[in-house]
Design an enzyme around this catalytic site. Structure first.
Site, PDB file in Angstrom:
ATOM      1  N   SER A  47      -6.517   9.279  -4.637  1.00 48.15           N
ATOM      2  CA  SER A  47      -5.965   8.240  -5.495  1.00 48.15           C
ATOM      3  C   SER A  47      -6.333   8.569  -6.931  1.00 48.15           C
ATOM      4  CB  SER A  47      -6.585   6.905  -5.101  1.00 48.15           C
ATOM      5  OG  SER A  47      -6.540   6.011  -6.178  1.00 48.15           O
ATOM      6  N   GLU A  67      -4.082   9.462   0.569  1.00 44.64           N
ATOM      7  CA  GLU A  67      -5.104   9.467  -0.476  1.00 44.64           C
ATOM      8  C   GLU A  67      -6.433   9.047   0.125  1.00 44.64           C
ATOM      9  OE1 GLU A  67      -3.708   6.753  -3.426  1.00 44.64           O
ATOM     10  OE2 GLU A  67      -2.307   8.205  -4.277  1.00 44.64           O
ATOM     11  N   CYS A 102       2.130  -4.750  -8.594  1.00 50.57           N
ATOM     12  CA  CYS A 102       2.641  -3.712  -9.510  1.00 50.57           C
ATOM     13  C   CYS A 102       4.102  -3.952  -9.860  1.00 50.57           C
ATOM     14  CB  CYS A 102       2.504  -2.319  -8.895  1.00 50.57           C
ATOM     15  SG  CYS A 102       1.187  -2.117  -7.715  1.00 50.57           S
TER      16      CYS A 102
HETATM   17 FE1  FES Z   1       0.693   0.053  -7.565  1.00 51.26          FE
HETATM   18 FE2  FES Z   1      -1.801   0.936  -8.124  1.00 51.26          FE
HETATM   19  S1  FES Z   1      -0.059   0.879  -9.415  1.00 51.26           S
HETATM   20  S2  FES Z   1      -1.037   0.210  -6.215  1.00 51.26           S
END
Ligand code: FES
Length: 559
Positions: free
Chosen positions: A472, A446, A53
């Protein structure tokens, strides 16, 4: 505005003979004589090699700094931390996830406050660092622009990280072999960028754009793209414009702007985590956004986007038809967005959208307003004797709108996961996972692994899940989280027993434990809280200071 006013903070650190030591230090990191006369803009980078990410964000930070410099400021890049939910989910490690939002907000506030930055560009690309950036921006109230790191491209056969989680459940059910799971594992994540559906990161990016804190169009860009690099350069220049005009974040982060963010979240079928984070961001700037705002706005806002996890499409596919700007224009024209909200362009939302083109004909990712996927909001706020302080559910209608069944109670995510995978959990049951709240977990984990395992085992429509933890953005199914008060604080969730009947009614927005009131009171009187799971370290600190999920789980309020 005079240059002195634009240098309100940095001038205190670098002007005059007494500040020669500060200048000496800064010369070593590249400042010239001319730089000391420029506004300083901190570039908060969440770069890290712990997760795809954010692995590219150092490059984006360079672009943003170049944008600042070209516009007449001095960009100074600094780092904060990040973690990855996609990696931590399903483990004790995940308890640090929500904690990281606070660490990120605290660390950006600390560096910007200490270094005397006049403005800020904050670049985030994962679930917690994005609200962390916004919370720091709100606390500092210095001219600022948020930059989203951008979405990941699709994996092979349109897979993404949720495909991998669900493959684990499918393997447990026996419908996928190990080699097939491995193939998905190796090909679902092709490079940099945030998880590719309308999960938490893409939800928050869209909400922040609607809030007015990022540049138009910037939430719908791929991480690896020329448009994202251009967005970063423009963001740097935009901060100089905000400084020139004296526009600070609190003039942008108004109640109406938060309503726009909530409306976009609903129209996109976004993540329930937006409830937690938008309440927290609003709290920082003293705007009282509550669960009831999601109820009110949900009554008039349809779900229009056919995006994962509940729908079929990926963010990249939405980008290919024009991103979220055409949707915002449609919502604005329908009177569902406040057009007069100020944004980081220095113009209003309506002015930003004036030239936005509509979607191409024939696309089926964004439905027209009169043919919605769901006529009202999918984020349901439930109340009842099991959640007097509220609970948050994501009900798209695909799972049905009512579920009633006997409870099967677990005291942790791990316990639930084991029993889902070994086949103990049966169709018709309501799984209760407690002591996973902000304070009790701590960290409000989550429940992505359990929900994915439920899906993988083919029980998505046959099992409901209730927790004081959260979900999540990738979770789907009949799930209710954020139950408040949480179990460790003596909320009624603490006294549910195996076999008690529970009803979740998303039409009436109720969650009911079918146990006599007298019996509930007797059980609560006999209940005592479990000892804290952590007594030292950051988890202990978080548990001591965190507010309830309904209050955004913030840690810097002491009233
Ligand atoms: Fe980073 Fe999903 S956006 S784990």
């Amino acid at each position: 505005m005079s240059n002195d006013n634009k240098r309100r903070y940095s001038s205190q650190l670098v002007d005059g003979i007494k500040k020669a030591p500060s200048r000496a230090m800064l010369r070593a990191v590249g400042f010239t004589d001319a730089d000391f006369r420029k506004p300083q803009v901190g570039i908060a980078s969440t770069w890290s090699m712990v997760t795809p990410c954010n692995m590219h964000i150092n490059g984006l930070a360079d672009q943003a700094a170049a944008g600042v410099d070209a516009a007449g400021g001095k960009g100074v890049i600094f780092n904060t931390i990040t973690i990855s939910d996609g990696i931590a989910n399903g483990n004790e490690a995940m308890k640090y996830s929500l904690v990281s939002r606070e660490v990120i907000a605290d660390s950006i506030e600390t560096v910007a406050g200490c270094q005397g930055f006049d403005g800020l560009v904050a670049i985030g690309g994962c679930d917690k660092n994005m609200p962390g950036c916004l919370m720091a921006i709100g606390r500092l109230d210095r001219p600022a622009v948020f930059v989203y790191g951008g979405t990941i491209r699709p994996g092979k056969n349109r897979t993404d990280i949720i495909s991998v989680f669900e493959a684990v459940g499918a393997h447990a059910k026996g419908v996928m072999n190990e080699a097939q799971v491995q193939e998905i594992e190796r090909t679902a994540i092709p490079g940099p960028g945030s998880c590719g559906g309308m999960y938490t990161a893409n939800t928050l990016a869209s909400a922040i754009e609607a809030l007015g804190l990022s540049l138009p169009g910037s939430s719908a860009q791929e991480a690896v793209s020329g448009s994202k690099a251009g967005d970063c350069r423009r963001a740097g220049a935009a901060v100089l414009n905000l400084l020139e005009r004296g526009i600070t974040p609190r003039r942008i982060m108004t109640r109406e702007a938060f309503e726009n963010a909530i409306t976009m979240t609903i129209a996109l079928g976004g993540s329930t985590n937006a409830v937690l984070h938008l309440i927290a961001m609003a709290d920082v700037v003293g705007v009282p956004i509550t669960l009831d705002d999601f109820v009110q706005l949900g009554q008039r806002t349809p779900v229009l986007a056919d995006l994962r996890p509940s729908g079929r499409n990926l963010m990249s596919e939405l980008i290919a038809i024009g991103g979220i700007q055409p949707l915002m224009k449609r919502l604005l024209d329908a009177g569902l967005l406040h057009g007069d909200c100020l944004t980081v362009t220095g113009r209003t939302l309506a002015e930003n959208l004036a030239g936005a083109a509509d979607y191409p004909p024939g696309q089926d990712i964004i439905r027209p307003l009169d043919k919605p996927i769901k006529a009202d909001g999918h984020i349901r706020i439930l109340y009842g004797n099991l959640a007097p302080g509220g609970a948050v559910a994501k009900i798209t209608g695909k799972e049905g709108t009512r579920f009633s069944g006997p409870a099967r109670v677990f005291h942790s995510e791990e316990e639930a996961m084991d029993r889902i995978l070994d086949g103990t959990v049966q169709a018709g049951e309501v799984l209760v996972i407690r002591y996973e709240g902000p304070k009790g977990g701590p960290g409000m984990r989550e429940m992505l692994s359990p929900t994915s395992a439920i899906m993988g085992r083919g029980l998505g429509k046959e099992v409901a899940l209730i927790t004081d933890g959260r979900f999540s953005g990738g979770s789907h199914g009949f799930v209710v989280g954020h139950v408040t008060p949480e179990a460790v604080e003596g909320g009624p969730l603490a006294i549910v027993e195996n076999g008690d009947r529970i009803t979740i009614d998303a039409e009436r927005n109720e969650i009911t434990l079918h146990v006599e009131e007298r019996e509930i009171a007797a059980r609560l009187a006999a209940w005592s809280p479990p000892p804290p799971r952590y007594t030292r370290g950051v988890l202990a600190k978080f548990a001591r200071s965190v507010r309830s999920a309904s209050e955004g789980a913030v840690t810097d309020r002491f009233d």
